[in-house]
Design a protein around this motif. Structure first.
Motif, mmCIF file in Angstrom:
data_model
loop_
_atom_site.group_PDB
_atom_site.id
_atom_site.type_symbol
_atom_site.label_atom_id
_atom_site.label_comp_id
_atom_site.label_asym_id
_atom_site.label_seq_id
_atom_site.Cartn_x
_atom_site.Cartn_y
_atom_site.Cartn_z
ATOM 1 N N VAL A 1 0.812 -1.064 -0.047
ATOM 2 C CA VAL A 1 -0.101 0.036 0.038
ATOM 3 C C VAL A 1 0.909 1.115 -0.078
ATOM 4 O O VAL A 1 1.955 1.300 0.643
ATOM 5 C CB VAL A 1 -1.082 0.015 1.181
ATOM 6 N N ALA A 2 0.507 2.265 -0.994
ATOM 7 C CA ALA A 2 1.139 3.642 -0.843
ATOM 8 C C ALA A 2 0.325 4.523 -0.571
ATOM 9 O O ALA A 2 -1.076 4.292 -1.090
ATOM 10 C CB ALA A 2 1.687 3.717 -2.281
ATOM 11 N N LEU A 3 0.620 5.438 0.169
ATOM 12 C CA LEU A 3 -0.163 6.726 0.574
ATOM 13 C C LEU A 3 0.570 7.948 0.021
ATOM 14 O O LEU A 3 1.522 8.124 0.401
ATOM 15 C CB LEU A 3 -0.496 6.846 2.006
ATOM 16 N N VAL A 4 -0.407 8.626 -0.983
ATOM 17 C CA VAL A 4 0.388 9.726 -1.508
ATOM 18 C C VAL A 4 -0.317 10.967 -1.297
ATOM 19 O O VAL A 4 -1.680 11.258 -1.563
ATOM 20 C CB VAL A 4 0.336 9.782 -3.119
ATOM 21 N N THR A 5 0.167 12.002 -0.506
ATOM 22 C CA THR A 5 -0.473 13.389 -0.296
ATOM 23 C C THR A 5 -0.418 14.312 -1.376
ATOM 24 O O THR A 5 0.505 14.219 -2.228
ATOM 25 C CB THR A 5 0.101 13.946 0.954
ATOM 26 N N GLY A 6 -1.395 14.978 -1.802
ATOM 27 C CA GLY A 6 -1.244 15.726 -3.041
ATOM 28 C C GLY A 6 -1.447 14.775 -4.076
ATOM 29 O O GLY A 6 -1.189 15.163 -5.397
ATOM 30 N N GLY A 7 -2.149 13.702 -3.945
ATOM 31 C CA GLY A 7 -1.970 12.634 -5.000
ATOM 32 C C GLY A 7 -3.270 12.660 -6.022
ATOM 33 O O GLY A 7 -3.265 11.972 -7.059
ATOM 34 N N SER A 8 -3.816 13.820 -6.013
ATOM 35 C CA SER A 8 -5.134 13.815 -6.926
ATOM 36 C C SER A 8 -4.728 14.775 -8.152
ATOM 37 O O SER A 8 -5.419 14.636 -9.267
ATOM 38 C CB SER A 8 -6.304 14.507 -6.266
ATOM 39 N N ARG A 9 -3.518 15.577 -7.918
ATOM 40 C CA ARG A 9 -3.292 16.431 -9.133
ATOM 41 C C ARG A 9 -1.669 16.466 -8.922
ATOM 42 O O ARG A 9 -0.898 16.223 -8.300
ATOM 43 C CB ARG A 9 -3.671 17.861 -8.857
ATOM 44 N N VAL B 1 -5.088 14.358 10.173
ATOM 45 C CA VAL B 1 -3.987 13.323 9.515
ATOM 46 C C VAL B 1 -4.029 12.053 10.156
ATOM 47 O O VAL B 1 -4.179 10.951 9.768
ATOM 48 C CB VAL B 1 -2.561 14.006 9.667
ATOM 49 N N LYS B 2 -4.246 12.281 11.553
ATOM 50 C CA LYS B 2 -4.392 10.943 12.355
ATOM 51 C C LYS B 2 -5.539 10.256 11.869
ATOM 52 O O LYS B 2 -5.191 9.050 11.860
ATOM 53 C CB LYS B 2 -4.218 11.301 13.813
ATOM 54 N N ALA B 3 -6.522 10.747 11.987
ATOM 55 C CA ALA B 3 -7.801 9.992 11.585
ATOM 56 C C ALA B 3 -7.722 9.308 10.296
ATOM 57 O O ALA B 3 -8.164 8.218 9.987
ATOM 58 C CB ALA B 3 -8.981 11.185 11.771
ATOM 59 N N THR B 4 -7.220 10.360 9.494
ATOM 60 C CA THR B 4 -7.109 9.766 7.986
ATOM 61 C C THR B 4 -6.278 8.503 7.934
ATOM 62 O O THR B 4 -6.614 7.501 7.012
ATOM 63 C CB THR B 4 -6.781 10.740 6.958
ATOM 64 N N VAL B 5 -5.050 8.457 8.373
ATOM 65 C CA VAL B 5 -4.161 7.341 8.337
ATOM 66 C C VAL B 5 -4.836 6.286 8.994
ATOM 67 O O VAL B 5 -4.535 5.126 8.461
ATOM 68 C CB VAL B 5 -2.830 7.857 9.368
ATOM 69 N N ALA B 6 -5.694 6.358 10.009
ATOM 70 C CA ALA B 6 -6.365 5.231 10.547
ATOM 71 C C ALA B 6 -7.172 4.611 9.606
ATOM 72 O O ALA B 6 -7.280 3.455 9.518
ATOM 73 C CB ALA B 6 -7.129 5.610 11.925
ATOM 74 N N GLN B 7 -7.938 5.533 8.769
ATOM 75 C CA GLN B 7 -9.076 5.219 7.923
ATOM 76 C C GLN B 7 -8.227 4.303 6.819
ATOM 77 O O GLN B 7 -8.838 3.155 6.349
ATOM 78 C CB GLN B 7 -9.779 6.209 7.630
ATOM 79 N N VAL B 8 -7.368 4.838 6.373
ATOM 80 C CA VAL B 8 -6.338 4.441 5.137
ATOM 81 C C VAL B 8 -5.931 3.103 5.327
ATOM 82 O O VAL B 8 -6.084 2.000 4.665
ATOM 83 C CB VAL B 8 -5.353 5.311 4.724
ATOM 84 N N THR B 9 -5.390 2.761 6.817
ATOM 85 C CA THR B 9 -4.988 1.448 7.172
ATOM 86 C C THR B 9 -5.983 0.496 7.357
ATOM 87 O O THR B 9 -6.071 -0.768 7.079
ATOM 88 C CB THR B 9 -4.482 1.673 8.600
ATOM 89 N N LYS B 10 -7.278 1.012 7.933
ATOM 90 C CA LYS B 10 -8.478 0.122 7.913
ATOM 91 C C LYS B 10 -9.040 -0.183 6.346
ATOM 92 O O LYS B 10 -9.148 -1.397 6.226
ATOM 93 C CB LYS B 10 -9.599 1.067 8.557
#
Ligand code: NAP
Length: 256
Positions: free
Chosen positions: A16-24, A79-88
């Motif tokens: 899994v990769a997580l990319v911030t600003g990944g939409s543009r 950010v903390k909540a989003t990282v938890a959601q991505v992991t889930k």
């Protein structure tokens, strides 16, 4: 709490990769390149939902599980909540690419406090927030990759960009410190320093400014987001397992 645009989902057992600003822009090119390289990809965006939805569709078209999360990287709790959601949703993050960034240019003597603070908050604090939110994850899995998008402006300065240059120089110092702290766990942290790359960020500059830059670049042209993504993909790959604390310029020779 992060608002999520979910993809349909494919098979399991991909990294899994997580990319911030990944939409543009550069982040989008990185997200697509990593999907092609076999990653499932989460992207974080600020507010342009249409771009985020298009991105998720493109990533799915490349065979990846993908989801987009609306989250201001400057907001540590979000950010903390989003990282938890991505992991889930997608699983533990193996590769973090911090590409979210903004400019608020102006001569430093007349620069407003809010323009200085906002650029530092998004570009530098945002990168810190993301890395810190994933630190335990990286330490637990004893492996992983962090790639932060700095800029040649952070290495050399630029008139009219004191706030941006300070934020991008800070990203370099942050990257090297994180690299030193996480090396013992087998996690690498590197930065890329793009020069003048053709994206929405640079499109708003007047054509004569773009032409003047291009004339100064030894390779004679602006770079593409895909050319940055290629270097990011290398840093994320197993081939770069012995590279950490490095800053790679991607600038067509502008700053050699
Ligand atoms: P871009 O095309 O303007 O894209 C910016 C991306 O960042 C978008 O996905 C945007 O989301 C997201 N974003 C902005 N603020 C955010 C926030 N507070 N929280 C979460 N996401 C946020 O920019 P780019 O040209 O690709 O630049 C990407 C990175 O490369 C930046 O860090 C930039 O400083 C760096 N860089 C660019 C160049 C260049 O020449 N373009 C050169 C050197 C370095 P929305 O779409 O929702 O707004």
């Amino acid at each position: 709490m992060a608002e999520r645009i979910a993809g349909a989902g494919q098979g399991a057992a991909r990294r899994v990769a997580l990319v911030t600003g990944g939409s543009r822009g550069i982040g989008r090119a990185c997200a697509e390149r990593l999907a092609r390289d076999g990653f499932d990809v989460g992207v974080i965006y600020a507010g342009n939902q249409q771009a985020a939805e298009g991105c998720v569709r493109a990533l799915e078209g490349l065979g990846a599980r993908a989801a987009a999360y609306r989250c201001d990287v400057a907001d540590a709790d979000a950010v903390k909540a989003t990282v938890a959601q991505v992991t889930k949703d997608l699983g533990p993050v193996w590769a973090l690419v911090n590409s979210a960034g903004i400019t608020r240019d102006g001569l430093f003597a007349r620069m407003r406090d809010e323009d200085f603070d906002l650029v530092l908050d998004v570009n530098l604090k945002g990168t810190f927030n993301m890395v810190r939110a994933l630190a335990r994850n990286f330490m637990r899995q004893r492996g992983g990759r962090i790639v932060n998008v700095s800029s040649v402006v952070g290495l050399h300065g630029n008139a009219g960009q004191a706030n941006y240059a300070a934020s991008k120089a800070g990203v370099v110092g942050l990257t090297k410190s994180v690299a030193a702290e996480l090396a013992g766990r087998g996690v690498t942290a590197n930065a890329v320093a793009p020069g003048f790359i053709d994206t929405d960020m640079t499109e708003k500059l007047p054509q004569e400014v773009r032409d003047a830059y291009a004339a100064r670049i030894p390779l004679g042209r602006l770079g593409s987001a895909d050319e940055v993504a290629g270097v990011v993909a290398f840093l994320v790959s197993d081939a770069a397992s012995y590279v950490t604390g490095e800053v790679i310029r991607i600038d067509g020779g502008l700053c050699m």
